[in-house]
Write a protein that holds these residues in place. Sequence first.
Motif, PDB file in Angstrom:
ATOM      1  N   MET A 136       4.797  -6.822  15.217  1.00 47.62           N
ATOM      2  CA  MET A 136       4.407  -6.398  13.867  1.00 47.62           C
ATOM      3  C   MET A 136       2.888  -6.420  13.763  1.00 47.62           C
ATOM      4  O   MET A 136       2.232  -7.380  14.177  1.00 47.62           O
ATOM      5  CB  MET A 136       5.006  -7.335  12.820  1.00 47.62           C
ATOM      6  N   SER A 137       2.304  -5.356  13.201  1.00 49.29           N
ATOM      7  CA  SER A 137       0.865  -5.231  13.160  1.00 49.29           C
ATOM      8  C   SER A 137       0.255  -6.133  12.092  1.00 49.29           C
ATOM      9  O   SER A 137       0.903  -6.511  11.113  1.00 49.29           O
ATOM     10  CB  SER A 137       0.469  -3.780  12.881  1.00 49.29           C
ATOM     11  N   VAL A 138      -1.035  -6.452  12.307  1.00 49.52           N
ATOM     12  CA  VAL A 138      -1.770  -7.259  11.336  1.00 49.52           C
ATOM     13  C   VAL A 138      -1.868  -6.521  10.010  1.00 49.52           C
ATOM     14  O   VAL A 138      -1.824  -7.136   8.937  1.00 49.52           O
ATOM     15  CB  VAL A 138      -3.175  -7.585  11.885  1.00 49.52           C
ATOM     16  N   GLU A 139      -1.966  -5.184  10.067  1.00 52.31           N
ATOM     17  CA  GLU A 139      -2.085  -4.375   8.849  1.00 52.31           C
ATOM     18  C   GLU A 139      -0.879  -4.582   7.933  1.00 52.31           C
ATOM     19  O   GLU A 139      -1.027  -4.699   6.705  1.00 52.31           O
ATOM     20  CB  GLU A 139      -2.214  -2.895   9.205  1.00 52.31           C
ATOM     21  N   ILE A 140       0.314  -4.630   8.512  1.00 53.71           N
ATOM     22  CA  ILE A 140       1.528  -4.815   7.709  1.00 53.71           C
ATOM     23  C   ILE A 140       1.535  -6.193   7.059  1.00 53.71           C
ATOM     24  O   ILE A 140       1.856  -6.344   5.877  1.00 53.71           O
ATOM     25  CB  ILE A 140       2.777  -4.611   8.588  1.00 53.71           C
ATOM     26  N   ILE A 141       1.154  -7.212   7.826  1.00 53.22           N
ATOM     27  CA  ILE A 141       1.120  -8.569   7.290  1.00 53.22           C
ATOM     28  C   ILE A 141       0.139  -8.661   6.130  1.00 53.22           C
ATOM     29  O   ILE A 141       0.453  -9.213   5.058  1.00 53.22           O
ATOM     30  CB  ILE A 141       0.737  -9.573   8.398  1.00 53.22           C
ATOM     31  N   VAL A 142      -1.052  -8.098   6.324  1.00 49.01           N
ATOM     32  CA  VAL A 142      -2.075  -8.127   5.269  1.00 49.01           C
ATOM     33  C   VAL A 142      -1.594  -7.371   4.034  1.00 49.01           C
ATOM     34  O   VAL A 142      -1.821  -7.795   2.890  1.00 49.01           O
ATOM     35  CB  VAL A 142      -3.402  -7.539   5.783  1.00 49.01           C
ATOM     36  N   MET A 143      -0.916  -6.248   4.258  1.00 54.33           N
ATOM     37  CA  MET A 143      -0.438  -5.423   3.154  1.00 54.33           C
ATOM     38  C   MET A 143       0.480  -6.218   2.228  1.00 54.33           C
ATOM     39  O   MET A 143       0.336  -6.170   0.992  1.00 54.33           O
ATOM     40  CB  MET A 143       0.299  -4.196   3.721  1.00 54.33           C
ATOM     41  N   TYR A 144       1.392  -6.996   2.789  1.00 56.65           N
ATOM     42  CA  TYR A 144       2.326  -7.747   1.953  1.00 56.65           C
ATOM     43  C   TYR A 144       1.690  -8.993   1.350  1.00 56.65           C
ATOM     44  O   TYR A 144       2.097  -9.439   0.275  1.00 56.65           O
ATOM     45  CB  TYR A 144       3.581  -8.082   2.747  1.00 56.65           C
ATOM     46  N   LEU A 145       0.689  -9.534   2.017  1.00 58.93           N
ATOM     47  CA  LEU A 145      -0.067 -10.628   1.407  1.00 58.93           C
ATOM     48  C   LEU A 145      -0.811 -10.132   0.166  1.00 58.93           C
ATOM     49  O   LEU A 145      -0.862 -10.826  -0.863  1.00 58.93           O
ATOM     50  CB  LEU A 145      -1.054 -11.221   2.411  1.00 58.93           C
ATOM     51  N   VAL A 146      -1.355  -8.918   0.250  1.00 58.97           N
ATOM     52  CA  VAL A 146      -2.059  -8.330  -0.896  1.00 58.97           C
ATOM     53  C   VAL A 146      -1.090  -8.111  -2.065  1.00 58.97           C
ATOM     54  O   VAL A 146      -1.422  -8.366  -3.222  1.00 58.97           O
ATOM     55  CB  VAL A 146      -2.741  -7.008  -0.503  1.00 58.97           C
ATOM     56  N   VAL A 147       0.123  -7.646  -1.755  1.00 59.00           N
ATOM     57  CA  VAL A 147       1.135  -7.477  -2.804  1.00 59.00           C
ATOM     58  C   VAL A 147       1.379  -8.806  -3.511  1.00 59.00           C
ATOM     59  O   VAL A 147       1.430  -8.883  -4.748  1.00 59.00           O
ATOM     60  CB  VAL A 147       2.459  -6.938  -2.216  1.00 59.00           C
ATOM     61  N   GLY A 148       1.512  -9.874  -2.729  1.00 57.01           N
ATOM     62  CA  GLY A 148       1.735 -11.190  -3.316  1.00 57.01           C
ATOM     63  C   GLY A 148       0.550 -11.679  -4.130  1.00 57.01           C
ATOM     64  O   GLY A 148       0.725 -12.264  -5.199  1.00 57.01           O
ATOM     65  N   LEU A 149      -0.666 -11.429  -3.648  1.00 59.57           N
ATOM     66  CA  LEU A 149      -1.862 -11.838  -4.378  1.00 59.57           C
ATOM     67  C   LEU A 149      -1.919 -11.161  -5.744  1.00 59.57           C
ATOM     68  O   LEU A 149      -2.172 -11.800  -6.767  1.00 59.57           O
ATOM     69  CB  LEU A 149      -3.120 -11.487  -3.569  1.00 59.57           C
ATOM     70  N   ILE A 150      -1.664  -9.850  -5.763  1.00 57.76           N
ATOM     71  CA  ILE A 150      -1.708  -9.090  -7.018  1.00 57.76           C
ATOM     72  C   ILE A 150      -0.590  -9.545  -7.956  1.00 57.76           C
ATOM     73  O   ILE A 150      -0.811  -9.764  -9.147  1.00 57.76           O
ATOM     74  CB  ILE A 150      -1.597  -7.586  -6.736  1.00 57.76           C
ATOM     75  N   ALA A 151       0.615  -9.683  -7.404  1.00 60.64           N
ATOM     76  CA  ALA A 151       1.761 -10.093  -8.230  1.00 60.64           C
ATOM     77  C   ALA A 151       1.534 -11.469  -8.841  1.00 60.64           C
ATOM     78  O   ALA A 151       1.877 -11.710 -10.004  1.00 60.64           O
ATOM     79  CB  ALA A 151       3.033 -10.089  -7.389  1.00 60.64           C
ATOM     80  N   GLY A 152       0.953 -12.385  -8.077  1.00 59.47           N
ATOM     81  CA  GLY A 152       0.701 -13.729  -8.574  1.00 59.47           C
ATOM     82  C   GLY A 152      -0.298 -13.749  -9.719  1.00 59.47           C
ATOM     83  O   GLY A 152      -0.084 -14.417 -10.731  1.00 59.47           O
TER      84      GLY A 152
END
Length: 267
Positions: free
Chosen positions: A1-17
């Motif tokens: 799994m690419s780093v880009e995908i991991i970062v993408m979902y972390l960003v979703v969580g940051l915004i949602a939080g």
Amino acid sequence: MSVEIIVMYLVVGLIAGVLAGLLGVGGGVVIVPMLVFCFVKQGIQPDQIMHLALGTSLASIMFTSISSFMSHHKRGAVEWSIVRRIVPGILLGTFAGTFVASRLSTGFLKGFFCLFLYAVATQMLLNRKPKASRDLPETAGMFGMGSTIGVISALVGIGGGSLSVPFMIWCNVPAHRAIGTSAAIGFPIAIAGAVGYIVNNLGGVGLPAYSVGYVYLPALVGIVCASMLTAPFGVRLAHALPVDKLKRIFALFLYAVATRMAWGLLF
């Protein structure tokens, strides 16, 4: 799994939080549209995208709702008698709703979600609260209302707050207790919804790697970890910024998101 995908979902969580803490919104209203965008970008099969977004959203609420309702409980804002009466209907309705959703097309689910977004955005924009005009129903009525809230929550991937809070206020429950009780109700909705979306496509064909049924684990982990970090920051912002004005701006954003999703369905 690419780093880009991991970062993408972390960003979703940051915004949602941040949004959950700042505006008191969360669940499907914030997470589902962002997951749909991420899944499209990731190249997941179109006919699986909405189901994965709904299942993953509910699974994330299973974790994030705990701190929320515990915080309300410490302040004495959870009416546990209401929770006990409505939960049987909630569990049955949510679980049954996942079976319905799993047999519906992504197009239908997107359309239903768009209508729901328009309704939520309108409520936020107008900021109208139902008039307290009656008492809570008896056992059968609570079961029926719980089932209805559960089915709709499963179809749009939310914790049910936008439905249960107005219902309780309408039934003469004080607003702060309705919000706290709704947070507690969100937990069984999330459990039944997550389990339902898992068992409805366990070992299904065409799902991306690291999926358990309709729950995509990389997105789930990223959202839960990041949102728990940023939700307290959002709460602090809520005490320093004009929240009512921000809610109206966010309502316009929800209109834009719903319209973009509807446009993609029609053209």
